[in-house]
Design a protein around this motif. Structure first.
Motif, PDB file in Angstrom:
ATOM      1  N   GLU A 277      27.463 -25.484 -47.779  1.00  0.00           N
ATOM      2  CA  GLU A 277      26.370 -26.459 -47.518  1.00  0.00           C
ATOM      3  C   GLU A 277      25.746 -26.640 -46.134  1.00  0.00           C
ATOM      4  O   GLU A 277      24.586 -26.715 -46.332  1.00  0.00           O
ATOM      5  CB  GLU A 277      27.003 -27.845 -48.099  1.00  0.00           C
ATOM      6  N   ALA A 278      26.649 -26.451 -45.242  1.00  0.00           N
ATOM      7  CA  ALA A 278      25.848 -26.587 -43.731  1.00  0.00           C
ATOM      8  C   ALA A 278      25.140 -25.160 -43.637  1.00  0.00           C
ATOM      9  O   ALA A 278      24.027 -25.242 -43.070  1.00  0.00           O
ATOM     10  CB  ALA A 278      26.991 -26.676 -42.976  1.00  0.00           C
ATOM     11  N   ALA A 279      25.641 -24.083 -44.210  1.00  0.00           N
ATOM     12  CA  ALA A 279      24.820 -22.943 -44.071  1.00  0.00           C
ATOM     13  C   ALA A 279      23.582 -23.085 -44.950  1.00  0.00           C
ATOM     14  O   ALA A 279      22.233 -22.445 -44.329  1.00  0.00           O
ATOM     15  CB  ALA A 279      25.586 -21.758 -44.646  1.00  0.00           C
TER      16      ALA A 279
ATOM     17  N   GLY B 288      18.912 -22.864 -44.381  1.00  0.00           N
ATOM     18  CA  GLY B 288      18.040 -21.896 -45.020  1.00  0.00           C
ATOM     19  C   GLY B 288      18.332 -20.605 -45.367  1.00  0.00           C
ATOM     20  O   GLY B 288      17.650 -19.815 -45.939  1.00  0.00           O
ATOM     21  N   LEU B 289      19.829 -20.491 -45.440  1.00  0.00           N
ATOM     22  CA  LEU B 289      20.412 -19.243 -45.709  1.00  0.00           C
ATOM     23  C   LEU B 289      20.751 -18.859 -47.259  1.00  0.00           C
ATOM     24  O   LEU B 289      21.109 -19.950 -48.027  1.00  0.00           O
ATOM     25  CB  LEU B 289      21.644 -19.075 -44.777  1.00  0.00           C
ATOM     26  N   ASP B 290      20.929 -17.808 -47.590  1.00  0.00           N
ATOM     27  CA  ASP B 290      21.379 -17.352 -49.018  1.00  0.00           C
ATOM     28  C   ASP B 290      22.958 -17.342 -48.663  1.00  0.00           C
ATOM     29  O   ASP B 290      23.528 -16.213 -48.465  1.00  0.00           O
ATOM     30  CB  ASP B 290      21.067 -16.046 -49.238  1.00  0.00           C
ATOM     31  N   ALA B 291      23.712 -18.398 -49.071  1.00  0.00           N
ATOM     32  CA  ALA B 291      25.078 -18.657 -48.987  1.00  0.00           C
ATOM     33  C   ALA B 291      25.411 -18.915 -50.314  1.00  0.00           C
ATOM     34  O   ALA B 291      25.214 -20.040 -50.943  1.00  0.00           O
ATOM     35  CB  ALA B 291      25.281 -19.798 -47.911  1.00  0.00           C
ATOM     36  N   ARG B 292      26.597 -17.924 -50.772  1.00  0.00           N
ATOM     37  CA  ARG B 292      27.154 -18.198 -52.008  1.00  0.00           C
ATOM     38  C   ARG B 292      28.758 -18.562 -51.817  1.00  0.00           C
ATOM     39  O   ARG B 292      29.415 -17.989 -50.924  1.00  0.00           O
ATOM     40  CB  ARG B 292      27.059 -16.951 -52.509  1.00  0.00           C
TER      41      ARG B 292
ATOM     42  N   LYS C 233      21.618 -15.491 -36.813  1.00  0.00           N
ATOM     43  CA  LYS C 233      21.355 -14.482 -35.883  1.00  0.00           C
ATOM     44  C   LYS C 233      21.116 -13.148 -36.431  1.00  0.00           C
ATOM     45  O   LYS C 233      20.476 -12.367 -36.134  1.00  0.00           O
ATOM     46  CB  LYS C 233      22.419 -14.354 -34.903  1.00  0.00           C
ATOM     47  N   LEU C 234      21.954 -12.768 -37.620  1.00  0.00           N
ATOM     48  CA  LEU C 234      21.428 -11.423 -38.418  1.00  0.00           C
ATOM     49  C   LEU C 234      20.098 -11.481 -38.889  1.00  0.00           C
ATOM     50  O   LEU C 234      19.506 -10.605 -38.629  1.00  0.00           O
ATOM     51  CB  LEU C 234      22.701 -11.255 -39.660  1.00  0.00           C
ATOM     52  N   ILE C 235      19.749 -12.702 -39.322  1.00  0.00           N
ATOM     53  CA  ILE C 235      18.354 -12.846 -39.833  1.00  0.00           C
ATOM     54  C   ILE C 235      17.331 -12.594 -38.927  1.00  0.00           C
ATOM     55  O   ILE C 235      16.234 -12.061 -39.162  1.00  0.00           O
ATOM     56  CB  ILE C 235      18.302 -14.078 -40.800  1.00  0.00           C
ATOM     57  N   GLU C 236      17.598 -13.372 -37.786  1.00  0.00           N
ATOM     58  CA  GLU C 236      16.804 -13.181 -36.542  1.00  0.00           C
ATOM     59  C   GLU C 236      16.499 -11.962 -36.100  1.00  0.00           C
ATOM     60  O   GLU C 236      15.483 -11.588 -35.674  1.00  0.00           O
ATOM     61  CB  GLU C 236      17.254 -14.097 -35.340  1.00  0.00           C
ATOM     62  N   ALA C 237      17.668 -11.014 -36.406  1.00  0.00           N
ATOM     63  CA  ALA C 237      17.362  -9.691 -36.033  1.00  0.00           C
ATOM     64  C   ALA C 237      16.660  -8.927 -36.952  1.00  0.00           C
ATOM     65  O   ALA C 237      16.370  -7.570 -36.770  1.00  0.00           O
ATOM     66  CB  ALA C 237      18.654  -8.958 -35.833  1.00  0.00           C
ATOM     67  N   GLY C 238      16.098  -9.391 -37.833  1.00  0.00           N
ATOM     68  CA  GLY C 238      15.323  -8.778 -39.055  1.00  0.00           C
ATOM     69  C   GLY C 238      15.934  -8.406 -40.326  1.00  0.00           C
ATOM     70  O   GLY C 238      15.454  -7.775 -41.237  1.00  0.00           O
ATOM     71  N   ALA C 239      17.332  -8.658 -40.474  1.00  0.00           N
ATOM     72  CA  ALA C 239      18.143  -8.056 -41.584  1.00  0.00           C
ATOM     73  C   ALA C 239      17.751  -9.159 -42.640  1.00  0.00           C
ATOM     74  O   ALA C 239      17.429 -10.317 -42.851  1.00  0.00           O
ATOM     75  CB  ALA C 239      19.483  -8.185 -41.123  1.00  0.00           C
ATOM     76  N   ASP C 240      18.163  -8.601 -44.097  1.00  0.00           N
ATOM     77  CA  ASP C 240      18.267  -9.457 -45.267  1.00  0.00           C
ATOM     78  C   ASP C 240      19.679  -9.765 -45.450  1.00  0.00           C
ATOM     79  O   ASP C 240      20.462  -8.843 -45.670  1.00  0.00           O
ATOM     80  CB  ASP C 240      17.557  -8.500 -46.330  1.00  0.00           C
ATOM     81  N   VAL C 241      20.012 -10.995 -45.345  1.00  0.00           N
ATOM     82  CA  VAL C 241      21.367 -11.230 -45.439  1.00  0.00           C
ATOM     83  C   VAL C 241      21.834 -12.187 -46.550  1.00  0.00           C
ATOM     84  O   VAL C 241      21.481 -13.111 -46.740  1.00  0.00           O
ATOM     85  CB  VAL C 241      21.794 -11.786 -44.190  1.00  0.00           C
ATOM     86  N   VAL C 242      22.923 -11.864 -47.080  1.00  0.00           N
ATOM     87  CA  VAL C 242      23.887 -12.618 -48.068  1.00  0.00           C
ATOM     88  C   VAL C 242      25.115 -13.113 -47.302  1.00  0.00           C
ATOM     89  O   VAL C 242      25.874 -12.533 -46.814  1.00  0.00           O
ATOM     90  CB  VAL C 242      24.121 -12.023 -49.281  1.00  0.00           C
ATOM     91  N   GLY C 243      25.542 -14.698 -47.141  1.00  0.00           N
ATOM     92  CA  GLY C 243      26.464 -15.077 -46.700  1.00  0.00           C
ATOM     93  C   GLY C 243      27.532 -15.457 -47.777  1.00  0.00           C
ATOM     94  O   GLY C 243      26.994 -16.041 -49.020  1.00  0.00           O
TER      95      GLY C 243
END
Length: 254
Positions: A72-74, A78-82, A53-63
């Motif tokens: 793995e689910a994140a 297609g998310l940058d999840a570390r 949802k943060l990405i949908e708002a136009g933000a560049d997000v790292v999780g």
């Protein structure tokens, strides 16, 4: 034995029994008010439902999260999840905001978390979070502690979380150099669509796994029977006794 870090997660089980965690995140997202182009850290991103949802708002997000299964689910979204310990964040002055929903109470070294958040933020950046506050799931914890006495278990496994008052947490932030713009506790009875047993097996599996298989059913039955008069309504629906803490703080410019 008493560490909250014994908690493990199944992405499928989380989706079935704990989807309410992200579904109820709308208000704290409004507090954050993510803007297009902002760089945001989602601390304790889980399976990434709110990160998206943060990405949908136009933000560049790292999780970041400590559970490889949820990450793995994140990543499948297609998310940058570390993989990263929230008590040992390694970022340096790169985020406009740090956001967290329903994760900070699992991190039992809160000063280490605050220090890492401060390092991760740019000056003028904000820290917006919602997590369990003082009194959260107190009935559930009390019922498990009763079971620990009756069935001779480790009572500390019933409630390993960090649940501060709003005043105490605000004071910690202020002492670390943040300006707290708003903070508060609120009671939020939360419907459990899969019942209390689904909640127990998702969030306190470590408590029940201390018992052998033969005893485990009796332990669960003891806890459920204690909770039924308080947390199950006349229609047979279960509601968890949630108390949430929301906080909005900013790291001031010099």
């Amino acid at each position: 034995m008493s560490s909250a870090r014994q908690q493990t997660w199944s992405a499928a089980g989380y989706d079935e029994n704990a989807r309410f965690v992200s579904d109820l995140g709308g208000e704290i997202l409004r507090w954050l008010a993510p803007q297009p182009g902002e760089r945001i850290l989602d601390l304790g991103c889980g399976d990434g439902a709110l990160t998206a949802k943060l990405i949908e708002a136009g933000a560049d997000v790292v999780g970041v999260d400590a559970s490889e299964q949820l990450l793995e689910a994140a990543r499948q979204r297609g998310l940058d999840a570390r993989l990263m310990d929230g008590e040992a964040l390694t970022f340096d002055s790169e985020f406009d905001a740090v956001f967290s929903n329903a994760a900070l109470h699992w991190m039992t070294q809160p000063q280490a978390v605050i220090d890492g958040v401060k390092r991760a933020l740019k000056l003028g950046g904000r820290f917006v979070a919602e997590f369990g506050g003082h009194g959260n799931v107190s009935a559930i914890v009390t019922a498990m502690r009763s079971a620990a006495v009756v069935f001779k278990g480790e009572a500390s496994l019933a409630g390993p979380w960090f649940y501060p008052t709003d005043a105490d947490y605000a004071a910690m932030l202020e002492a670390s150099g943040f300006t707290v713009r708003r903070a508060g506790l609120f009671y939020r009875p939360t419907p459990l669509k899969t019942g209390i047993e689904g909640w127990l097996m998702t969030f306190r599996k470590a408590f029940f796994e201390q018992y052998d298989v033969m005893a485990r059913d009796a332990v669960v039955e003891h806890v459920v029977n204690l909770l039924r008069p308080t947390l199950q309504n006349a229609r047979g629906e279960w509601l968890a006794d949630y108390v949430r803490l929301r906080v909005d703080a900013v790291l001031p410019q010099p």
